[in-house]
Design a protein around this motif. Structure first.
Motif, PDB file in Angstrom:
ATOM      1  N   ASP A 276     -60.359  -4.075  26.431  1.00  0.00           N
ATOM      2  CA  ASP A 276     -60.859  -5.088  25.513  1.00  0.00           C
ATOM      3  C   ASP A 276     -61.001  -6.451  26.145  1.00  0.00           C
ATOM      4  O   ASP A 276     -61.838  -7.257  25.736  1.00  0.00           O
ATOM      5  N   ASP A 277     -60.174  -6.751  27.137  1.00  0.00           N
ATOM      6  CA  ASP A 277     -60.160  -8.097  27.700  1.00  0.00           C
ATOM      7  C   ASP A 277     -61.062  -8.250  28.922  1.00  0.00           C
ATOM      8  O   ASP A 277     -61.137  -9.324  29.507  1.00  0.00           O
ATOM      9  N   MET A 278     -61.771  -7.198  29.326  1.00  0.00           N
ATOM     10  CA  MET A 278     -62.636  -7.259  30.510  1.00  0.00           C
ATOM     11  C   MET A 278     -64.029  -6.731  30.173  1.00  0.00           C
ATOM     12  O   MET A 278     -64.205  -5.871  29.315  1.00  0.00           O
ATOM     13  N   ARG A 279     -65.009  -7.267  30.889  1.00  0.00           N
ATOM     14  CA  ARG A 279     -66.391  -6.807  30.759  1.00  0.00           C
ATOM     15  C   ARG A 279     -66.978  -6.628  32.154  1.00  0.00           C
ATOM     16  O   ARG A 279     -66.520  -7.239  33.121  1.00  0.00           O
ATOM     17  N   LEU A 280     -68.009  -5.808  32.241  1.00  0.00           N
ATOM     18  CA  LEU A 280     -68.723  -5.641  33.506  1.00  0.00           C
ATOM     19  C   LEU A 280     -70.044  -6.402  33.437  1.00  0.00           C
ATOM     20  O   LEU A 280     -70.842  -6.194  32.518  1.00  0.00           O
ATOM     21  N   VAL A 281     -70.269  -7.285  34.386  1.00  0.00           N
ATOM     22  CA  VAL A 281     -71.536  -7.996  34.518  1.00  0.00           C
ATOM     23  C   VAL A 281     -72.382  -7.255  35.548  1.00  0.00           C
ATOM     24  O   VAL A 281     -71.978  -7.111  36.712  1.00  0.00           O
ATOM     25  N   LEU A 282     -73.540  -6.749  35.126  1.00  0.00           N
ATOM     26  CA  LEU A 282     -74.383  -5.948  36.008  1.00  0.00           C
ATOM     27  C   LEU A 282     -75.220  -6.854  36.910  1.00  0.00           C
ATOM     28  O   LEU A 282     -75.824  -7.826  36.445  1.00  0.00           O
ATOM     29  N   LEU A 283     -75.275  -6.502  38.189  1.00  0.00           N
ATOM     30  CA  LEU A 283     -75.944  -7.330  39.191  1.00  0.00           C
ATOM     31  C   LEU A 283     -77.198  -6.642  39.726  1.00  0.00           C
ATOM     32  O   LEU A 283     -77.313  -5.410  39.698  1.00  0.00           O
ATOM     33  N   ASP A 284     -78.109  -7.455  40.203  1.00  0.00           N
ATOM     34  CA  ASP A 284     -79.361  -6.950  40.761  1.00  0.00           C
ATOM     35  C   ASP A 284     -79.089  -6.360  42.143  1.00  0.00           C
ATOM     36  O   ASP A 284     -78.713  -7.081  43.068  1.00  0.00           O
ATOM     37  N   PRO A 285     -79.271  -5.052  42.317  1.00  0.00           N
ATOM     38  CA  PRO A 285     -78.986  -4.439  43.627  1.00  0.00           C
ATOM     39  C   PRO A 285     -79.913  -4.913  44.729  1.00  0.00           C
ATOM     40  O   PRO A 285     -79.640  -4.691  45.911  1.00  0.00           O
ATOM     41  N   LEU A 286     -81.013  -5.547  44.369  1.00  0.00           N
ATOM     42  CA  LEU A 286     -81.930  -6.063  45.372  1.00  0.00           C
ATOM     43  C   LEU A 286     -81.472  -7.428  45.890  1.00  0.00           C
ATOM     44  O   LEU A 286     -82.002  -7.920  46.888  1.00  0.00           O
ATOM     45  N   ARG A 287     -80.494  -8.035  45.206  1.00  0.00           N
ATOM     46  CA  ARG A 287     -79.978  -9.340  45.618  1.00  0.00           C
ATOM     47  C   ARG A 287     -78.522  -9.297  46.060  1.00  0.00           C
ATOM     48  O   ARG A 287     -78.081 -10.154  46.827  1.00  0.00           O
ATOM     49  N   VAL A 288     -77.786  -8.320  45.559  1.00  0.00           N
ATOM     50  CA  VAL A 288     -76.349  -8.270  45.844  1.00  0.00           C
ATOM     51  C   VAL A 288     -75.977  -6.930  46.462  1.00  0.00           C
ATOM     52  O   VAL A 288     -76.195  -5.880  45.858  1.00  0.00           O
ATOM     53  N   SER A 289     -75.428  -6.981  47.673  1.00  0.00           N
ATOM     54  CA  SER A 289     -74.911  -5.771  48.316  1.00  0.00           C
ATOM     55  C   SER A 289     -73.433  -5.919  48.661  1.00  0.00           C
ATOM     56  O   SER A 289     -72.746  -4.932  48.898  1.00  0.00           O
ATOM     57  N   SER A 290     -72.947  -7.160  48.696  1.00  0.00           N
ATOM     58  CA  SER A 290     -71.539  -7.426  48.982  1.00  0.00           C
ATOM     59  C   SER A 290     -71.201  -8.804  48.434  1.00  0.00           C
ATOM     60  O   SER A 290     -72.077  -9.538  47.962  1.00  0.00           O
ATOM     61  N   LEU A 291     -69.933  -9.184  48.506  1.00  0.00           N
ATOM     62  CA  LEU A 291     -69.520 -10.496  48.022  1.00  0.00           C
ATOM     63  C   LEU A 291     -70.184 -11.621  48.799  1.00  0.00           C
ATOM     64  O   LEU A 291     -70.379 -12.717  48.288  1.00  0.00           O
ATOM     65  N   SER A 292     -70.543 -11.349  50.053  1.00  0.00           N
ATOM     66  CA  SER A 292     -71.199 -12.374  50.868  1.00  0.00           C
ATOM     67  C   SER A 292     -72.624 -12.656  50.397  1.00  0.00           C
ATOM     68  O   SER A 292     -73.248 -13.608  50.861  1.00  0.00           O
ATOM     69  N   SER A 293     -73.143 -11.844  49.480  1.00  0.00           N
ATOM     70  CA  SER A 293     -74.496 -12.065  48.975  1.00  0.00           C
ATOM     71  C   SER A 293     -74.561 -13.259  48.030  1.00  0.00           C
ATOM     72  O   SER A 293     -75.637 -13.806  47.788  1.00  0.00           O
ATOM     73  N   PHE A 294     -73.417 -13.647  47.473  1.00  0.00           N
ATOM     74  CA  PHE A 294     -73.398 -14.798  46.579  1.00  0.00           C
ATOM     75  C   PHE A 294     -73.512 -16.080  47.387  1.00  0.00           C
ATOM     76  O   PHE A 294     -72.938 -16.205  48.477  1.00  0.00           O
ATOM     77  N   ASN A 295     -74.233 -17.057  46.848  1.00  0.00           N
ATOM     78  CA  ASN A 295     -74.318 -18.333  47.544  1.00  0.00           C
ATOM     79  C   ASN A 295     -73.051 -19.151  47.292  1.00  0.00           C
ATOM     80  O   ASN A 295     -72.144 -18.725  46.550  1.00  0.00           O
ATOM     81  N   GLU A 296     -73.005 -20.319  47.881  1.00  0.00           N
ATOM     82  CA  GLU A 296     -71.783 -21.122  47.826  1.00  0.00           C
ATOM     83  C   GLU A 296     -71.412 -21.508  46.396  1.00  0.00           C
ATOM     84  O   GLU A 296     -70.236 -21.434  46.007  1.00  0.00           O
ATOM     85  N   ALA A 297     -72.398 -21.898  45.596  1.00  0.00           N
ATOM     86  CA  ALA A 297     -72.122 -22.302  44.214  1.00  0.00           C
ATOM     87  C   ALA A 297     -71.617 -21.124  43.385  1.00  0.00           C
ATOM     88  O   ALA A 297     -70.697 -21.271  42.565  1.00  0.00           O
ATOM     89  N   GLU A 298     -72.204 -19.950  43.596  1.00  0.00           N
ATOM     90  CA  GLU A 298     -71.777 -18.760  42.854  1.00  0.00           C
ATOM     91  C   GLU A 298     -70.362 -18.350  43.251  1.00  0.00           C
ATOM     92  O   GLU A 298     -69.550 -17.987  42.396  1.00  0.00           O
ATOM     93  N   THR A 299     -70.101 -18.407  44.538  1.00  0.00           N
ATOM     94  CA  THR A 299     -68.770 -18.046  45.029  1.00  0.00           C
ATOM     95  C   THR A 299     -67.715 -18.973  44.456  1.00  0.00           C
ATOM     96  O   THR A 299     -66.632 -18.541  44.020  1.00  0.00           O
ATOM     97  N   GLU A 300     -68.010 -20.273  44.431  1.00  0.00           N
ATOM     98  CA  GLU A 300     -67.070 -21.246  43.892  1.00  0.00           C
ATOM     99  C   GLU A 300     -66.846 -21.022  42.396  1.00  0.00           C
ATOM    100  O   GLU A 300     -65.719 -21.135  41.887  1.00  0.00           O
ATOM    101  N   ALA A 301     -67.920 -20.668  41.660  1.00  0.00           N
ATOM    102  CA  ALA A 301     -67.792 -20.402  40.232  1.00  0.00           C
ATOM    103  C   ALA A 301     -66.893 -19.194  39.974  1.00  0.00           C
ATOM    104  O   ALA A 301     -66.027 -19.223  39.090  1.00  0.00           O
TER     105      ALA A 301
END
Length: 492
Positions: free
Chosen positions: A130-155
């Protein structure tokens, strides 16, 4: 010389560095593409699509991701369930309390596809959390945590989102595919697909080609499924009838209800689409001409159809004489005049265009020319209208030629000539019997087919045509009209 060698050496070093960087980027893209895998028990062969993604440009990869299963190729009766497949995409487990903030921060990388949710319930070993959700990501943009830019990583860090990607089995269905994607998957490879249609109320009107015919009912059903408000799809089966300007059609899918209700430029129209002419692509042209009409002017609509010129002109304050040979068009014209509440300003006629010009127009024109208001003659029958221009020869023969403002004619026609403007001018001149060179303007309306344009030639009706005695007709169409006032007399 030494300086030149030094520069060349630096240039070679720079070139090698660029090549190395390019190779590294290629390998990075390759690794990212390999992240995508397909899991499907019923459509395993589609998995090869995702292996191709690693070697495809981004736009090609996107197409491959949402490509329908190969088993639907050649389908002629729509089976929506056959389009179902499952792919694995990345996701993030996000605490429910910060979900909205995370979604807003990751809008660049979240899956963007109609019908596919961005957030789903998280399940751990089949048990919903109940306390968690899955946010679905675009596989064409995200393949690993390093795919996030600096602002996304900080968020993600500030919202305490677990720094781990989760695999999510995403089920793609028929409803997630676009019209073009469905038809491209069904029709034989290499054949041109079509999803284009003209919308007339609830009716979608298509022009299918021969290679589409085995799939015509499927195509019709897909158009209904993918276009809210469309409940009937028809296909034109022959060319427009030159007499009544309607065409035979066959029902491809949906209800067999041909009475359409449409709105155009603020006016309402109702008509049986199978028995009258209506083209939604002419909306802009209708408004263009009507905007030239001023309050108190008179519009003489020779081929009025169901009223797309006549009714808005009347609503703008003009007096209108509207004519159409097709009895069905005339009936719906009268109906549309009533529902738009312009009956006091519109008189309707059910005559041949030439008989309309030689009859009601000839009777009304002398008094209209004496008035200060403008007179507009609209001739929208592109296949034949130019040929009717000769009906104006000697129309007012015997009347004194006065200096009053002459009627403005808007005559439509088709042209396949390399110079359609000159072609229209020459053909109109030939029909009138006088040259319009330098006395008219020609307006491009729309492209009807390859090398075929619809044009409008606009000109003041030449005095030497209108008052010529050479064109005066005898016989039934030229019966003596009631006595009219001369141009020199004034009207009240």
């Amino acid at each position: 010389m030494t300086r030149f060698r030094h520069v060349c050496s630096n240039w070679r070093m720079l070139s090698l560095l660029q090549i190395f960087t390019s190779v590294q980027r290629h390998h990075s893209v390759h690794r990212r593409g390999l992240f995508i895998a397909l899991h499907s028990s019923s459509h395993r062969s589609i998995g090869s699509n995702f292996m191709q993604m690693a070697q495809s440009p981004h736009h090609e990869t996107k197409a491959l991701l949402y490509r329908a299963p190969p088993e639907v190729r050649g389908m002629v009766s729509l089976d929506r369930d056959a389009f179902t497949q499952t792919i694995v995409i990345p996701s993030l487990r996000v605490p429910k309390g910060v979900l909205n903030k995370v979604v807003k921060s990751l809008k660049r990388t979240i899956v963007q596809r109609p019908g596919i949710p961005r957030v789903v319930q998280d399940k751990e070993d089949g048990i919903e959390e109940d306390d968690m959700r899955l946010v679905l990501l675009d596989p064409l943009r995200v393949s690993s945590l390093s795919s996030f830019n600096e602002a996304e990583t900080e968020a993600l860090r500030s919202f305490a989102v677990p720094q781990e990607l989760q695999d999510y089995n995403l089920q793609l269905k028929y409803c997630n595919l676009k019209t073009e994607e469905v038809l491209e998957a069904v029709l034989p490879e290499g054949q041109e697909i079509t999803s284009a249609f003209s919308r007339v109320g609830h009716i979608a009107h298509m022009n299918l080609r021969d290679h589409h015919m085995p799939f015509k009912n499927l195509i019709g059903q897909v158009i209904i499924d993918k276009n809210p408000g469309v409940s009937c799809v028809v296909n034109k089966t022959n060319m427009i009838d030159n007499t009544y300007r309607n065409f035979k059609m066959e029902l491809l899918a949906g209800e067999e209800n041909m009475v359409a209700k449409v709105k155009e430029n603020g006016s309402s129209y109702e008509f049986d689409f199978s028995r009258v002419y209506w083209n939604p692509r002419l909306s802009t042209e209708h408004m263009r001409v009507v905007q030239e009409v001023k309050r108190g002017d008179t519009v003489l609509d020779v081929f009025a159809g169901v009223g797309p010129f006549a009714i808005p002109a009347a609503r703008a304050g003009a007096t209108v004489l509207a004519n159409d040979l097709n009895p069905e068009s005339h009936r719906w014209l009268q109906h549309n005049v009533k529902i738009n509440k312009v009956a006091a300003a519109v008189r309707t006629f059910n005559l041949d265009g030439r008989a309309f010009v030689r009859g009601p127009v000839r009777q009304e024109l002398p008094a209209l020319l004496r008035a200060k208001a403008g007179v507009h003659i609209v001739m929208n029958l592109p296949a034949l209208a130019v040929e009717f221009l000769d009906s104006f020869r000697g129309l007012l023969a015997g009347e004194p030629s006065c200096d009053a403002a002459l009627p403005t004619v808007y005559c439509y026609g088709f042209s396949k000539d390399e110079d359609p403007e000159r072609d229209m001018m020459l053909r109109a001149s030939q029909s009138l019997g006088v040259s319009l060179d330098g006395r008219c303007s020609v307006h491009f309306v729309r492209n009807v087919a390859p090398n075929k344009d619809m044009m409008c030639v606009r000109f003041p009706l030449p005095k030497e045509v209108l008052f010529s005695s050479e064109g005066e007709q005898t016989g039934p169409e030229a019966e003596p009209a009631p006595k009219r006032q001369k141009c020199g007399e004034t009207a009240d």
